[in-house]
Scaffold this active site. Structure first.
Site, PDB file in Angstrom:
ATOM      1  N   GLU A 240       0.807  -1.216   0.000  1.00 37.47           N
ATOM      2  CA  GLU A 240       0.000   0.000   0.000  1.00 37.47           C
ATOM      3  C   GLU A 240       0.847   1.278   0.000  1.00 37.47           C
ATOM      4  OE1 GLU A 240      -3.163  -0.282   2.910  1.00 37.47           O
ATOM      5  OE2 GLU A 240      -4.198  -1.735   1.642  1.00 37.47           O
ATOM      6  N   GLU A 370      -5.351  -7.932  -1.098  1.00 38.20           N
ATOM      7  CA  GLU A 370      -6.168  -7.740   0.100  1.00 38.20           C
ATOM      8  C   GLU A 370      -7.597  -7.410  -0.302  1.00 38.20           C
ATOM      9  OE1 GLU A 370      -4.890  -4.980   3.053  1.00 38.20           O
ATOM     10  OE2 GLU A 370      -2.774  -5.590   2.943  1.00 38.20           O
TER      11      GLU A 370
END
Length: 541
Positions: A240, A370
């Site tokens: 991320e 995810e």
């Protein structure tokens, strides 16, 4: 976890599953009895058994084995293991500040014992066996650089961290479970959020070359150690990333207002891939998009023949509140109001995602690294969250995307396994959990209902906005950014001495007894979720 996840049927189902592996010898024991029989794991030597696993590689939009046979990666992420997170492990605040507070309150040796035993129990061979029997063929393991390198001794690597990771890698190899290394917390913080072990709301990684040098050197070290291990499916280089809000979240640089710095990101990606390839030419390298793995439009086209790309696809119906299919009432600051979601809208959402478009246009694999749903909202809506999850995975499957859920295990939020509410650890921290919910310290929990403290913080944010008088400031985004700073960062850290005090004066045996609550055999499966995942994992590639 609420509803059916807390009854005894899921526990019995898990024990049936465990019986396949010899873990049934542990069944029938309550938490106390089980804890007494736990032996502290010893450092494992390298596994030298027959390695029947094959190296994986990219073949067009597919991932294939050495024979060219398609492999679909389906599994989960044991977040909260080698990278602790507040909503997963139950503590307030960031991991590195928590470790400092625990050392202050308990003493360095006792604090070290606490964290070592937490990790020993949280993910070990029992968990690998459980996941294998559930049908998973991969785990994406989030890693914090602090296990492998100290800030006070850059470029000097810590054998204890590698030994811990190697033990689990050997278990996975023994049971045929691929591993993806995920650098979840990089030197200098690649984003400004808690999940990169950031307690400052400042990201230094993108601006300071020294942090990038250390990051690249650590990946070179991983490559040196694992270049010949077929159990490693690949390297997820940076979780991320957020390249262009290094001074923190503000209304002008989050959600739709965020503007990536593609030159900065592409430069780092090309450099780290080049350095890894000087050592390891075999493993897949996974690259995530900017803005928390959501934006891909400015990424450089694939520049290596063994690259795959990872997006993170959390969606409104997985969080609620509201019925699915039907009207959802999201509490996100980015939400405009009630939204109607069904299978068709979920598919449109997936196809419109930049990660999906980028991989299709460039003929490379897409891995949804995810995604997930939560089960600590209204208990009568757990079925809605499960239906949304089922539909979402079905869409991934129909479009041949690889996937790993977030998260494998936690204290009762979204895991396949959750800690038993009656376990010693959960009883010990029950008041902390209540206070964290009232104070809104877990930034991930924004879908939970308002509380007086959260309302007061929002009112303060609005008063500040009005006095500032800038008509360009978005009111909802201002509340989001300020409450994050005040409640998650400041208040979460403020509570850490209180959390540490819960364990003061306890012996090592008593601490071990508490921390054994994290072991798979004492956890409660979310059977509805396990059943959905197993159904999809059983499908042919």
């Amino acid at each position: 976890m609420t509803g059916k996840a807390t009854d005894m049927q899921p526990r019995r189902e898990f024990l049936k599953l465990a019986a396949f592996t010899g873990a049934a010898a542990l069944t029938g024991l309550g938490p106390s009895a089980a804890a007494e029989q736990i032996a502290i794991p010893q450092a494992a030597d390298r596994y030298d058994g027959d390695n029947k696993m094959e190296f994986l590689r990219v073949g067009g939009r597919q991932i294939v084995d050495a024979k060219g046979k398609k492999v679909r990666l389906r599994g989960t992420c044991p977040g909260g293991w080698m990278n602790l997170e507040d909503f997963i492990n139950g503590h307030p605040g960031a991991e590195h500040t928590l470790r400092a507070q625990m050392a202050e309150v308990l003493g360095p040796a006792k604090a070290q014992f606490f964290f070592e035993r937490l990790l020993d129990h949280f993910f070990n061979e029992d968990d690998v066996v459980f996941l294998g029997k559930a049908g998973a063929n991969v785990v994406r393991i989030p890693l914090n650089y602090r296990h492998f390198e100290d800030d006070a001794a850059p470029f000097k690597y810590k054998e204890a961290g590698f030994a811990r990771f190697d033990r689990v890698l050997n278990h996975c190899e023994r049971h045929g479970l691929y591993v993806i290394l995920d650098l979840h917390s990089a030197q200098g913080w690649q984003n400004v959020h808690w999940h990169s072990d950031n307690a400052s709301r400042i990201s230094l990684f993108w601006d300071i070359p020294a942090y990038q040098d250390r990051y690249i050197a650590l990946w070179q070290e991983f490559a040196r150690r694992y270049k010949d291990r077929a159990v490693v499916a690949g390297y997820d280089l940076l979780n991320e990333p957020c390249s262009n809000n290094s001074r923190g979240d503000y209304p002008w640089n989050i959600y739709s207002n965020y503007k990536p710095n593609w030159v900065r990101m592409n430069t780092v990606y090309r450099r780290v891939v080049s350095e890894i390839r000087k050592i390891d030419s075999k493993h897949i390298i996974f690259l995530e998009g900017d803005n928390y793995a959501h934006q891909f439009s400015g990424l450089e086209k694939p520049f290596d023949d063994n690259l795959a790309y990872s997006s993170h696809n959390y969606t409104v119906p997985g969080f609620g509140p509201g019925r699915y299919p039907g009207e959802i009432h999201p509490r996100s600051a980015a939400a405009k109001g009630p939204e109607v979601w069904d299978l068709a809208r979920q598919e449109r959402n997936f196809l419109d995602a930049e990660g999906t478009k980028f991989t299709q246009q460039n003929n490379v694999p897409l891995w949804v690294g995810e995604f997930g749903a939560v089960y600590n909202g209204p208990s009568d809506e757990n079925g809605d969250r499960l239906r949304a999850m089922d539909d979402q995975i079905g869409i991934f499957e129909s479009h041949e995307a690889h996937w790993t859920t977030w998260n494998y295990k936690d204290v009762g939020v979204m895991g396949m396994l959750t800690l038993d509410p009656a376990s010693p650890y959960m009883e010990r921290i029950s008041d902390i959990l209540r206070k964290k919910a009232a104070l809104g310290t877990d930034d991930w929990m924004s879908w939970l209902p308002p509380t007086p403290v959260k309302d007061a913080a929002a009112q303060l944010a609005e008063q500040i906005r009005q006095v500032v008088g800038d008509p360009q400031l978005d009111a909802r985004l201002n509340v989001r950014c300020m409450t994050q700073t005040l409640l998650c960062f400041y208040t979460g850290t403020l509570m850490q001495p209180l959390y540490a005090s819960l364990f003061k004066g306890l012996s090592e045996n008593e601490l071990d007894h508490l921390l054994s609550s994290f072991s798979a055999k004492q956890c409660v499966p979310n059977q509805g979720l396990v059943d959905i995942l197993s159904k999809h994992m059983a499908k042919p590639a």
